[in-house]
Design a protein around this motif. Sequence first.
Motif, PDB file in Angstrom:
ATOM      1  N   LEU A 325     -83.452 -35.526  86.804  1.00  8.64           N
ATOM      2  CA  LEU A 325     -83.333 -35.872  88.224  1.00  8.64           C
ATOM      3  C   LEU A 325     -83.905 -34.783  89.117  1.00  8.64           C
ATOM      4  O   LEU A 325     -84.466 -35.064  90.178  1.00  8.64           O
ATOM      5  CB  LEU A 325     -81.855 -36.113  88.588  1.00  8.64           C
ATOM      6  CG  LEU A 325     -81.245 -37.434  88.128  1.00  8.64           C
ATOM      7  CD1 LEU A 325     -79.739 -37.422  88.346  1.00  8.64           C
ATOM      8  CD2 LEU A 325     -81.882 -38.600  88.880  1.00  8.64           C
ATOM      9  N   GLY A 326     -83.747 -33.539  88.682  1.00  7.53           N
ATOM     10  CA  GLY A 326     -84.280 -32.439  89.467  1.00  7.53           C
ATOM     11  C   GLY A 326     -83.710 -32.433  90.872  1.00  7.53           C
ATOM     12  O   GLY A 326     -82.532 -32.741  91.095  1.00  7.53           O
ATOM     13  N   SER A 327     -84.546 -32.125  91.832  1.00  2.00           N
ATOM     14  CA  SER A 327     -84.099 -32.055  93.223  1.00  2.00           C
ATOM     15  C   SER A 327     -84.562 -33.245  94.049  1.00  2.00           C
ATOM     16  O   SER A 327     -84.421 -33.255  95.264  1.00  2.00           O
ATOM     17  CB  SER A 327     -84.623 -30.759  93.869  1.00  2.00           C
ATOM     18  OG  SER A 327     -86.049 -30.707  93.796  1.00  2.00           O
ATOM     19  N   ASP A 328     -85.122 -34.257  93.373  1.00  2.00           N
ATOM     20  CA  ASP A 328     -85.577 -35.442  94.109  1.00  2.00           C
ATOM     21  C   ASP A 328     -84.401 -36.115  94.806  1.00  2.00           C
ATOM     22  O   ASP A 328     -83.296 -36.179  94.260  1.00  2.00           O
ATOM     23  CB  ASP A 328     -86.241 -36.442  93.163  1.00  2.00           C
ATOM     24  CG  ASP A 328     -87.550 -35.921  92.598  1.00  2.00           C
ATOM     25  OD1 ASP A 328     -88.080 -34.957  93.179  1.00  2.00           O
ATOM     26  OD2 ASP A 328     -88.020 -36.463  91.577  1.00  2.00           O
ATOM     27  N   PRO A 329     -84.608 -36.640  96.007  1.00  2.00           N
ATOM     28  CA  PRO A 329     -83.508 -37.301  96.719  1.00  2.00           C
ATOM     29  C   PRO A 329     -83.093 -38.600  96.034  1.00  2.00           C
ATOM     30  O   PRO A 329     -83.895 -39.247  95.352  1.00  2.00           O
ATOM     31  CB  PRO A 329     -84.101 -37.576  98.109  1.00  2.00           C
ATOM     32  CG  PRO A 329     -85.576 -37.626  97.886  1.00  2.00           C
ATOM     33  CD  PRO A 329     -85.858 -36.645  96.789  1.00  2.00           C
ATOM     34  N   VAL A 330     -81.815 -38.950  96.205  1.00  2.00           N
ATOM     35  CA  VAL A 330     -81.309 -40.216  95.706  1.00  2.00           C
ATOM     36  C   VAL A 330     -80.797 -41.030  96.891  1.00  2.00           C
ATOM     37  O   VAL A 330     -80.521 -40.499  97.957  1.00  2.00           O
ATOM     38  CB  VAL A 330     -80.175 -40.011  94.672  1.00  2.00           C
ATOM     39  CG1 VAL A 330     -80.701 -39.362  93.414  1.00  2.00           C
ATOM     40  CG2 VAL A 330     -79.053 -39.181  95.271  1.00  2.00           C
ATOM     41  N   ALA A 331     -80.670 -42.316  96.666  1.00  2.00           N
ATOM     42  CA  ALA A 331     -80.372 -43.211  97.782  1.00  2.00           C
ATOM     43  C   ALA A 331     -78.894 -43.556  97.899  1.00  2.00           C
ATOM     44  O   ALA A 331     -78.526 -44.460  98.637  1.00  2.00           O
ATOM     45  CB  ALA A 331     -81.179 -44.504  97.608  1.00  2.00           C
ATOM     46  N   ALA A 332     -78.013 -42.842  97.202  1.00  2.00           N
ATOM     47  CA  ALA A 332     -76.606 -43.213  97.148  1.00  2.00           C
ATOM     48  C   ALA A 332     -75.922 -43.101  98.499  1.00  2.00           C
ATOM     49  O   ALA A 332     -76.242 -42.234  99.321  1.00  2.00           O
ATOM     50  CB  ALA A 332     -75.886 -42.327  96.136  1.00  2.00           C
ATOM     51  N   GLN A 333     -74.957 -43.989  98.714  1.00  2.00           N
ATOM     52  CA  GLN A 333     -74.143 -43.959  99.922  1.00  2.00           C
ATOM     53  C   GLN A 333     -72.979 -42.988  99.729  1.00  2.00           C
ATOM     54  O   GLN A 333     -72.910 -42.278  98.733  1.00  2.00           O
ATOM     55  CB  GLN A 333     -73.653 -45.373 100.243  1.00  2.00           C
ATOM     56  CG  GLN A 333     -74.782 -46.360 100.526  1.00  2.00           C
ATOM     57  CD  GLN A 333     -74.266 -47.763 100.821  1.00  2.00           C
ATOM     58  OE1 GLN A 333     -73.107 -47.950 101.165  1.00  2.00           O
ATOM     59  NE2 GLN A 333     -75.140 -48.755 100.692  1.00  2.00           N
ATOM     60  N   ASP A 334     -72.044 -42.963 100.694  1.00  5.21           N
ATOM     61  CA  ASP A 334     -70.942 -42.005 100.673  1.00  5.21           C
ATOM     62  C   ASP A 334     -69.960 -42.346  99.554  1.00  5.21           C
ATOM     63  O   ASP A 334     -69.070 -43.180  99.715  1.00  5.21           O
ATOM     64  CB  ASP A 334     -70.234 -42.002 102.032  1.00  5.21           C
ATOM     65  CG  ASP A 334     -69.146 -40.925 102.095  1.00  5.21           C
ATOM     66  OD1 ASP A 334     -68.965 -40.198 101.098  1.00  5.21           O
ATOM     67  OD2 ASP A 334     -68.494 -40.816 103.139  1.00  5.21           O
TER      68      ASP A 334
END
Length: 526
Positions: A325-334
């Motif tokens: 996953l590294g530091s790539d952004p993810v789309a998860a909500q709260d």
Amino acid sequence: MTTIGEALITLLEAHGVDTVFGIPGVHTVELYRGLARSSIRHITPRHEQGAGFMADGYARASGRPGVAFVITGPGLTNTITAMGQARADSVPMLVISGVNATDTLGKGFGFLHELPDQRGMMEKVALSSERITEAKELPGVLARAFALLASSRPGPVHVEIPTDVMVKPADGIVASLSNAAPPAPDAAAIAQAASLCKTASRPLILAGGGAKWAEAPLRLLAERLGAPVVETTNARGLLHGHPLCVPASPSLKAVRALMAEADLVIAAGTEFGPTDYDGYGDGGFVLPANLIRIDIGADQLARRPVTVGIRADCAEALGALLAELGSDPVAAQDGNAWAAAAREAAFAELRPDYVAQMRAVEAIRDALPGAIIVGDSTQPVYAANLYYDHDRPGGWFNAATGFGALGYGPPAAIGAALAVPEAPVVCLTGDGGFQFTLPELGAALDADAPVIFVVWNNRGYREIETSMLDVGVEPVGVSPAPPDFCKLAEAYGIAAERLACADGLADVLKRARAAGKPRVIEITVD
């Protein structure tokens, strides 16, 4: 001359075994020849079932295989129940037994403790069963046993040695140590799983007993994804108090709703067994459609459809997934808010009596931080299996799910106390279950195992009585009279106290822990 029996002890030492649980008999005398001068501690239970349960508790608490020595015939059949429990819960256990002389096997002559086909019987319960016939076979048989326990889904492994073989010469036998380990996670599967994680807006993690030694990477992945973590019974203690932790049974409607709302589910070390996921038998559990499954066993991965299957140790797979996953952004909500809502809804499902019983378990946890609580099938254990947040990974386990062997708690707690002597160990058992293995109080005293036995005395099999009433069956056979547990404890030289309710339990527990000896606390329940 070194015999095979003596060489066995030396080889077990080489494999790191420091404790064996067993009852010697005429068919295993030669296995004990080298034991007294070895570094291995021998613990004598009062029944071979206790030997198996002690080995189970030792293994669950330590992460190392528990080892039992039992005689042929009734000794081994007495151990089968414990082996069945270990198989159901993936507990590493090595059972070494005797068997009658080689030239008598299968002949039906009627020798003492004779079975028609002992090894054939074992092959139905154990992951593997091998017979040693020559000294040269001993290192390889043990190496295969320990390799199997270390590299795949663990369970019970059986080795038998005929009485005439135990006395054969074994000079010069050297251990064959194994470097076996679970397979490394497949890079392509990890990449595919990471891709799914990056696009998921509502990821969820299901943690089972296979993840209990993987807390650090599990926590990091949950935080990285903002994913709530639902814990089955054997995963309790992971992420204690964490805002993403959902320490509630997947059999609860609120937890099932949580799974249904997820657009990606990562299942780590859980077999999706009905006693965890469909405890009420209502058929309401639905396997997630978008599923990443991590499991050490290829057979488990093949049993249910998955989007991505990763065969590996949970800690290794979760670590590899984090790295990918590294530091790539993810789309998860709260995820924190989502988890909090699920906890609140799950707790609201509990009946008032369940809440009271769960509070009693919390009182044990809070009075003895970092304790290992070993449960039997009794009301507070059932309640806490529905909802309870333990404070130590691997510190909450019981036999009220899966195979469900009654009487498991007392001997398993003794094994746990010997495996982790620095931790407080509490056995939480009912008056019915305690009577299955009550004599193991003597084994706790012999072994100087400071287990605190908390007996929930509701005068019978209350859960079964309730089940009968729920379906209109007049209760029969559910009210076995309990003895005076405090007097029985005192007969063994073990101090005991009786409480009229769970109030005041904390102070009694602290006194018991300070004593550093086995103790019995009986709680009488109306």
